[in-house]
Design an enzyme around this catalytic site. Structure first.
Site, PDB file in Angstrom:
ATOM      1  N   LYS A   1     -14.072   5.248  -9.784  1.00  0.00           N
ATOM      2  CA  LYS A   1     -13.604   3.927  -9.498  1.00  0.00           C
ATOM      3  C   LYS A   1     -14.675   3.003  -9.052  1.00  0.00           C
ATOM      4  CE  LYS A   1     -10.555   2.329  -5.343  1.00  0.00           C
ATOM      5  NZ  LYS A   1      -9.967   2.615  -4.383  1.00  0.00           N
TER       6      LYS A   1
ATOM      7  N   SER B   1      -4.843   1.181  -4.264  1.00  0.00           N
ATOM      8  CA  SER B   1      -5.986   0.451  -4.982  1.00  0.00           C
ATOM      9  C   SER B   1      -6.874   0.935  -6.176  1.00  0.00           C
ATOM     10  CB  SER B   1      -6.906  -0.178  -3.947  1.00  0.00           C
ATOM     11  OG  SER B   1      -7.775   0.837  -3.360  1.00  0.00           O
TER      12      SER B   1
ATOM     13  N   SER C   1      -4.348   4.810  -1.209  1.00  0.00           N
ATOM     14  CA  SER C   1      -4.711   4.308  -2.379  1.00  0.00           C
ATOM     15  C   SER C   1      -5.041   5.225  -3.647  1.00  0.00           C
ATOM     16  CB  SER C   1      -5.939   3.630  -2.261  1.00  0.00           C
ATOM     17  OG  SER C   1      -5.807   2.261  -1.714  1.00  0.00           O
TER      18      SER C   1
HETATM   19  N1  GLN Z   1      -2.173  -0.109   0.238  1.00  0.00           N
HETATM   20  C1  GLN Z   1      -3.311  -0.135   1.297  1.00  0.00           C
HETATM   21  C2  GLN Z   1      -3.963  -1.434   1.532  1.00  0.00           C
HETATM   22  O1  GLN Z   1      -3.343  -2.310   1.207  1.00  0.00           O
HETATM   23  C3  GLN Z   1      -4.237   1.114   0.982  1.00  0.00           C
HETATM   24  C4  GLN Z   1      -5.480   0.919   0.336  1.00  0.00           C
HETATM   25  C5  GLN Z   1      -6.607   1.993   0.322  1.00  0.00           C
HETATM   26  O2  GLN Z   1      -6.058   3.037   0.622  1.00  0.00           O
HETATM   27  N2  GLN Z   1      -7.649   1.499  -0.318  1.00  0.00           N
HETATM   28  O3  GLN Z   1      -4.815  -1.697   2.141  1.00  0.00           O
END
Ligand code: GLN
Length: 486
Positions: free
Chosen positions: A74, A149, A173
């Site tokens: 990532k 994400s 995420s």
């Molecule tokens: N969907 C979550 C957010 O909007 C998770 C983000 C993450 O785990 N980096 O922050």
């Protein structure tokens, strides 16, 4: 379409040991796979470097399980000499001077980095649509979201580019996109894996995390990347384990719990049926299945607590993104530091990031602090205390990892939901408590995947793998690759 790289790490390792294939074969094919990128999964790549490394590998020994295997990371992992932007305009052109610890540990084991993957900007968001490179779509249906994400890591693994992709998990995420792409997504115990070089979003929740095609591969990766790191003062000094042994020796614990409120509220009948069927199959196998009444008011507090804590931490952690130290310089005759910063940030961040920084700053203002940030911290304490109470008598928490099909990209809305559904945020529990948590495939809804999620006690990562492996045997869903992106 890929062939070799769509297999698991363990099966490729066997072929490498027997010299049926070489590391160079794998890397060449991985590069070809990456060149055909139908879902917009990739950021910067390092093909020449990868080819160089692969051509030096002439032999792979039995115990060198990861040697010669290609992977993608990532774009929020610092990679020496390779552009790293966290999919944000404000970091365009930033080339780090050092590798994140996870990257150096994998490289030391002989794994070969091929490139970086797209993500929701700065790891905030859950759709995979907010990268500076545009939307990353779901390989099972390109009109739908991949989840985020860690979107590009999920899609590139699902498409068979490589057998391992690194993500990060602050709320879910890795575990949510794993569900939408039929993958194993694992978030280790907080502190088990060093965060050095992983761009911080909300460090008290952030965890290096990753996708694999099956549970055994996932366990091998944790054995490789875990352990104390003097560069991360929050990394644990506890002795690390051989996590693959928990899978191979079937060292599972016995008590599987579920939250009554969660089970009662699953609206989709197919997901509900599959989840209930899994619980009864586990019971047939001898597991004790336990219904638990976790307080509803705390389930409803998950989303607001997550938003306040994560945005507050993000605001303070990203204060260095001011346009001076990193990224493109803003134009114009900007005389003061604040003019410069305002211009850089206005151009550098998407609306989602700006909104989250506003929430974070607002909750940290001295006049709001006790009503917002401190209150959220108290709520977090209650959430975690009650989770620990659950784990006093039950070994695992089992929840569906997603509750519907991935959303249509055209139907996404930017407005905030006033009544967020706790089912959508249930996996943040694992981040609040720092628990190990793993998503694996459970079934399909009109050919679109959904998964199931297991959370265990902190530092019982091995036992999570053991139950996951049992579930993998029940569902028969492993080593899945999308046949053809529609
Ligand atoms: N969907 C979550 C957010 O909007 C998770 C983000 C993450 O785990 N980096 O922050």
């Amino acid at each position: 379409m890929s062939k070799l790289n769509s297999k698991s790490i363990v099966s490729l390792h066997k072929k490498l040991v027997k010299k049926e294939i070489t590391a160079l074969d794998l890397v060449k094919e991985a590069i070809e796979n990456c060149k055909h990128d139908p879902c917009n999964s990739l950021e910067a790549t390092c093909y020449d470097e990868a080819l160089k490394k692969a051509s030096k590998i002439t032999e792979v020994k039995e115990d060198e399980i990861l040697k010669g295997i290609p992977y993608l990371a990532k774009d929020n992992y610092s990679t020496k000499g390779l552009e790293t932007t966290a999919s944000s305009n404000i970091l365009n052109g930033y080339v780090p001077l050092y590798d994140a610890t996870v990257i150096s540990r994998l490289n030391q084991k002989g794994m070969i980095l091929i490139g970086k993957t797209t993500m929701d900007e700065l790891a905030m968001g859950g759709t995979g649509t907010t990268s500076h490179k545009g939307v990353t779509c779901n390989p099972y249906d390109k009109t739908r979201i991949a989840g985020g994400s860690s979107c590009g890591s999920a899609t590139s693994l699902a498409l068979g580019f490589v057998p391992l992709t690194l993500g990060s998990d602050t709320g879910d995420s890795v575990r949510k996109p794993a569900s939408y792409n039929s993958l194993v997504g694992f978030k280790p115990t907080w502190g088990r894996v060093s965060r050095y070089g992983l761009f911080p979003f909300a460090p008290s929740l952030d965890c290096p995390a990753y996708f694999t095609r099956n549970v055994l591969d996932s366990a091998y990766i944790l054995s490789a990347i875990s352990g104390h790191d003097s560069k991360d003062m929050s990394s644990s000094t506890r002795k690390k384990d051989n996590y693959e042994k928990y899978v191979k020796e079937n060292r599972t614990l016995n008590k599987v719990g579920y939250f009554k409120a969660v089970k009662d509220n699953i609206k989709n009948p197919i997901i509900k049926a599959k989840y209930e069927e899994l619980l009864s199959k586990l019971e047939e196998k001898g597991y004790e299945i336990i219904e638990y009444d976790y307080p509803l008011e705390l389930l409803n507090a998950l989303y607001p607590t997550y938003m306040i804590i994560s945005c507050a931490e993000a605001t303070s952690n990203n204060a260095n993104l001011d346009g001076i130290r990193f990224g493109p310089k803003p134009d114009g005759d900007l005389k003061t530091y604040s003019d410069y910063m305002i211009e850089a940030r206005t151009k550098g961040f998407s609306d989602l990031i700006k909104r989250r920084f506003v929430i974070g700053s607002f909750s940290l203002l001295s006049e709001n602090m006790s009503e917002m940030f401190s209150r959220a911290q108290k709520a977090r304490r209650l959430i975690v205390d009650n989770l620990n109470l659950f784990f006093d008598s039950i070994d695992y928490l089992l929840v569906p990892a997603s509750y519907d099909k991935p959303k249509k990209i055209s139907e996404l809305s930017t407005s905030w939901s006033t009544k967020p559904d706790y089912l959508d945020n249930i996996m943040t529990l694992g981040n609040f408590g720092g628990n190990p948590s793993l998503t694996l495939p459970l079934g399909y809804l009109d050919n679109l995947p959904f998964g199931v999620n297991i959370t265990g006690r902190i530092f019982e990562d091995g036992y999570v793998f053991a139950l996951a492996s049992e579930i993998e045997k029940i569902t028969g869903l492993k080593d899945i690759v999308v046949k053809e992106a529609k």
